[in-house]
Design a protein around this motif. Structure first.
Motif, short mmCIF file in Angstrom:
data_model
loop_
_atom_site.label_atom_id
_atom_site.label_comp_id
_atom_site.label_asym_id
_atom_site.label_seq_id
_atom_site.Cartn_x
_atom_site.Cartn_y
_atom_site.Cartn_z
N UNK A 60 0.83 -1.21 0.00
CA UNK A 60 0.00 0.00 0.00
C UNK A 60 0.86 1.26 0.00
N UNK A 61 1.89 1.29 0.86
CA UNK A 61 2.70 2.51 0.98
C UNK A 61 3.46 2.80 -0.32
N UNK A 62 3.77 1.73 -1.07
CA UNK A 62 4.48 1.91 -2.33
C UNK A 62 3.56 2.51 -3.39
N UNK A 63 2.28 2.10 -3.36
CA UNK A 63 1.32 2.70 -4.30
C UNK A 63 1.07 4.15 -3.92
N UNK A 64 1.02 4.43 -2.59
CA UNK A 64 0.88 5.82 -2.12
C UNK A 64 2.02 6.67 -2.65
N UNK A 65 3.25 6.15 -2.56
CA UNK A 65 4.43 6.87 -3.04
C UNK A 65 4.37 7.08 -4.55
N UNK A 66 3.93 6.04 -5.26
CA UNK A 66 3.84 6.12 -6.72
C UNK A 66 2.89 7.24 -7.15
N UNK A 67 1.76 7.36 -6.44
CA UNK A 67 0.78 8.39 -6.79
C UNK A 67 1.11 9.75 -6.19
N UNK A 68 2.07 9.76 -5.27
CA UNK A 68 2.44 11.04 -4.66
C UNK A 68 1.37 11.57 -3.72
N UNK A 69 0.70 10.68 -3.02
CA UNK A 69 -0.37 11.11 -2.13
C UNK A 69 0.22 11.63 -0.83
N UNK A 70 -0.35 12.74 -0.31
CA UNK A 70 0.21 13.40 0.86
C UNK A 70 -0.71 13.33 2.07
N UNK A 71 -2.00 13.65 1.88
CA UNK A 71 -2.90 13.77 3.03
C UNK A 71 -3.49 12.40 3.40
N UNK A 72 -3.96 12.34 4.67
CA UNK A 72 -4.60 11.10 5.15
C UNK A 72 -5.88 10.81 4.38
N UNK A 73 -6.57 11.88 3.96
CA UNK A 73 -7.82 11.70 3.19
C UNK A 73 -7.53 11.03 1.85
N UNK A 74 -6.45 11.46 1.20
CA UNK A 74 -6.09 10.88 -0.09
C UNK A 74 -5.72 9.40 0.06
N UNK A 75 -4.96 9.11 1.12
CA UNK A 75 -4.55 7.72 1.36
C UNK A 75 -5.76 6.83 1.65
N UNK A 76 -6.72 7.39 2.41
CA UNK A 76 -7.92 6.61 2.74
C UNK A 76 -8.74 6.33 1.49
N UNK A 77 -8.81 7.34 0.58
CA UNK A 77 -9.54 7.13 -0.67
C UNK A 77 -8.90 6.00 -1.48
N UNK A 78 -7.58 5.97 -1.52
CA UNK A 78 -6.88 4.90 -2.25
C UNK A 78 -7.17 3.54 -1.61
N UNK A 79 -7.09 3.50 -0.27
CA UNK A 79 -7.34 2.25 0.43
C UNK A 79 -8.76 1.75 0.17
N UNK A 80 -9.73 2.67 0.15
CA UNK A 80 -11.13 2.30 -0.11
C UNK A 80 -11.27 1.69 -1.50
N UNK A 81 -10.58 2.27 -2.47
CA UNK A 81 -10.67 1.76 -3.85
C UNK A 81 -10.02 0.38 -3.95
N UNK A 82 -8.88 0.21 -3.30
CA UNK A 82 -8.23 -1.10 -3.30
C UNK A 82 -9.13 -2.16 -2.65
N UNK A 83 -9.80 -1.78 -1.56
CA UNK A 83 -10.70 -2.70 -0.88
C UNK A 83 -11.87 -3.09 -1.78
N UNK A 84 -12.43 -2.10 -2.51
CA UNK A 84 -13.53 -2.39 -3.44
C UNK A 84 -13.08 -3.38 -4.51
N UNK A 85 -11.92 -3.17 -5.05
CA UNK A 85 -11.42 -4.07 -6.10
C UNK A 85 -11.17 -5.47 -5.55
#
Length: 745
Positions: A60-85
């Motif tokens: 997860x943290x590597x995908x966060x780094x790849x997308x350049x996500x900074x805020x906790x809200x952005x990271x949570x949105x990514x995690x939600x999408x990964x969970x949906x998939x």
């Protein structure tokens, strides 16, 4: 740090990643519709990224780094999408928490375990299960929904092999088993032999259980490769040495409801004790006819009664069935609980009824000497067994005599101890019934109906539920007589409603699986019996009928009859009228037992609505929506009842034989495994001889010849061979009865 080993994409690959793949996770949506669109775009972008040729599974943290996500809200949105998939099974998370696309050879299915550790996974749309090696189960439990990946394609008749990638959801939350204590902890040995591991119990969670206590254990941890599953004991049901605990254990194991809910008890207060004059109005009055019920001596829920007359070569047979639907209304608490139970459960000397006793033994039961409401099928039948006409009517009856199979059989067979004086006025009626029964049976036999006339296991217990006798219980002319009349009524009702093209619940039985037919043919070839299977894709029931005739009176008759029965499909309930293979008929349903079977109660409602002209388009739509679910649930509850009955029977057999360790019996070889020769005794109890303890030779099972062969002596054990054995072990925990071979007879 070696980025390739951490799963990160190289800087060069990141630079090559398209703008679409790295869609901005911070896009704002103006409205809900745009928000859904953006969510789908983000999901597609992630899938595109993961399916690119340069992608390696990332944390997860590597995908966060790849997308350049900074805020906790952005990271949570990514995690939600990964969970949906993940939930859509489009991606999976590996055991070391890396995300990757779901491989094409990956499936979702239901796990079935085995005590030896291996298992199988059933996947919808695949004919064969996938085999899972013991080390590849990921600690899946019986019934778990799992994600699997194929590892080896099917070969040489073996199943495709797979590994469980992860457990999606657990089906079992608690287990019933036997407690085995240690010094500072204990284990629960599950009764369910499809659970491979014992459950670890800390001493403080044992509730004071002792060795042999039968307990309910809540699973708190399902374990992993290094530790056993663990749990806590929540209830002690009894002790394994207590005969009364067997039935309770099985009932709890299958989650069979025992007590009726409070709303059902309240509704019972509105149920009358007797039939009122108002209820009789508008019904056909059969009370002036000689009417009898014929059931087992101990039966209390009497569903069916018979009337019969004969004039000018025509038999008029009345099959009068308890009108349960008059008291159990659709959607009522009584109805919901009846559907929940599906069927009554008959467990040796105990009955868990579908309906409360006030109905099953009272107002609905066709007891002698009182008025009872019925749904009656009146049939005119000629002397060749053809149904010339029929009527289905609401009726009222008053039974003259409550008969039992034993007395009726003695009367119609003219046995010396028949109670002739007691039932003298009814003997002509019983003779006429026997006459019509034989006509009906002959006609059914002519069309190819298969009659498995096998002895059933009868277990007699004392007042403490301890088995005191086990014997083979044969059908007699009286049981066949009632069976013939009930089968005819079921066929007539089913055909009537099929041609009316109304929604209905049928009883169907499909043709046997060709593979099982081939196995049966190969097995009985060893007895010199030829079974016609050349066109087994369209095999006719008459071929099975001919087979049963060939083996009649032979010493191996019972064994081959059982093998033949096992080759058959399981009958089920369905909204489609596809026929009944075993009965060789096109139309069949269950109409005659609404006190103890929900399908019968269900079709009674439909029949009565049709009789009263209430089956309008709205009601037809209602039943078209309702019946498929009801039929599937009824089939499942029937299987549950059958399995529970088998389990109780086996426990009582083991208990009975445990008192006879060292006793000697004669039996017949009934089957083989790689390690065992199975023997059925004359009292129907089956046990196993371990070939490892046959001292004269080393034996191997020859699957092609269906026999056990000695490698040195050439000795052969075949199906049907008679043997002399000694009982050496009977273990309730392992559910086994072991024999020692004394000699081959």
């Amino acid at each position: 740090m070696n980025k390739e080993k951490t799963g990160e994409m190289s800087e060069e690959n990141i630079n090559e990643t398209s703008e679409e793949q790295l869609i901005d996770m911070n896009d704002e949506a103006d409205d809900e519709e745009n928000s859904d669109d953006i969510l789908e775009e983000r999901k597609e972008a992630l899938l595109l990224l993961m399916n690119s040729k340069d992608y390696k599974p990332m944390r997860f943290k590597e995908i966060v780094y790849l997308y350049g996500l900074q805020t906790e809200e952005e990271k949570q949105q990514l995690l939600d999408i990964l969970t949906m998939l993940e939930e859509e099974y489009k991606i999976i998370k590996t055991r070391n928490n890396r995300y990757m696309p779901t491989p094409k050879d990956t499936h979702v299915g239901i796990f079935t375990g085995n005590r030896k550790g291996f298992g199988f996974v059933t996947v919808e749309g695949y004919d064969d299960d996938f085999f899972i090696h013991a080390k590849e189960t990921a600690n899946a439990f019986e019934g778990d929904k799992v994600l699997i990946r194929e590892t080896r394609k099917a070969f040489d008749g073996n199943r495709t092999e797979a590994t469980v990638l992860r457990v999606i959801s657990h089906a079992i939350r608690n287990v019933i088993g036997v407690y085995d204590p240690g010094t500072s902890f204990g284990f629960v040995i599950p009764n369910n032999k499809k659970i491979a591991n014992d459950i670890f119990i800390p001493k403080e969670a044992s509730m004071g259980a002792v060795k042999g206590s039968i307990v309910i254990c809540d699973i708190k941890d399902y374990g992993d490769d290094k530790k056993s599953p663990s749990g806590i004991i929540t209830e002690i049901l009894g002790h394994i040495d207590d005969p009364a605990s067997d039935i309770l254990t099985v009932v709890k194991s299958y989650n069979i409801p025992v007590d009726f809910p409070e709303d059902v008890e309240r509704e019972l207060l509105t149920i009358p004790e007797s039939v009122s004059p108002e209820e009789i109005k508008g019904r056909r009055d059969f009370r002036n006819l000689d009417t009898v019920t014929i059931d087992g001596e101990d039966a209390k829920d009497l569903d069916d009664a018979i009337t019969l007359s004969f004039k000018d070569g025509i038999y008029t047979l009345g099959v009068h069935i308890a009108d349960v639907s008059n008291y159990v209304k659709e959607g009522s608490p009584l109805d919901k609980e009846a559907l929940n139970r599906g069927t009554s459960n008959y467990l040796i000397d105990s009955v868990i009824p579908m309906l409360p006793h006030k109905l099953s033994n009272g107002i609905c039961s066709l007891n002698a000497g009182v008025d009872r409401l019925t749904l009656s099928c009146i049939m005119d039948i000629d002397e060749k067994g053809k149904v010339l006409s029929h009527e289905i009517v609401e009726g009222v009856i008053n039974v003259n005599e409550r008969m039992n199979y034993t007395d009726v059989n003695k009367l119609i067979c003219r046995m010396g101890d028949a109670p002739v004086e007691r039932y003298k006025p009814l003997i002509p009626l019983f003779d006429r019934m026997q006459e019509l029964s034989r006509i009906i049976r002959a006609k059914r036999h002519e069309r190819g109906s298969i009659d498995f006339d096998m002895a059933e296991t009868e277990i007699k217990v004392d007042e403490n539920h301890k088995p005191v006798e086990i014997c083979a219980h044969d059908r007699n002319d009286a049981t066949r007589l009632i069976e013939d009349f009930m089968l005819m009524a079921n066929e007539v009702i089913a055909e009537d409603f099929f041609w009316q093209e109304l929604p209905f619940e049928y009883r169907t039985h499909e043709a046997p699986d060709p593979v099982k037919v081939d196995i049966l043919a190969q097995t009985i070839k060893n007895f010199g019996i030829y079974f016609k299977t050349a066109a087994h894709d369209n095999i006719h029931p008459k071929e099975f009928q001919k087979l049963l005739k060939k083996i009649e009176g032979e010493p191996y008759e019972a064994m081959i009859s059982k093998l033949t029965l096992r080759s058959m499909q399981q009958a089920r309930y369905s909204t489609e009228c596809t026929g009944h293979f075993g009965l060789a008929c096109k139309y069949y349903c269950h109409f005659t037992s609404p006190i103890r079977r929900y399908p019968d109660l269900q079709i009674h409602r439909i029949i009565k609505e049709q009789l009263h002209g209430k089956l309008d388009n709205e009601r037809i739509r209602h039943y078209n929506n309702l019946l498929p679910k009801v039929a599937a649930d009824n089939s499942m509850k029937e299987r549950r009842a059958d399995e529970a009955e088998r389990d109780v029977t086996r426990l009582k057999e083991i208990e009975y034989m445990s008192e006879r360790i060292g006793s000697e019996y004669k039996g017949v070889i009934s089957g083989f495994s790689q390690q065992n020769i199975f023997v059925e005794l004359e009292n129907t109890v089956e046990g196993a001889i371990s070939v490892a303890y046959l001292e004269d030779d080393y034996y191997r099972y020859d699957e092609a010849s269906m026999c056990m062969k000695g490698e040195r002596t050439g000795n052969v054990f075949n199906l049907g061979d008679k043997v002399h054995i000694k009982v050496v072990r009977a273990d309730k925990i392992e559910r086994v009865i072991d024999f020692k071979l004394l000699k081959k007879l």
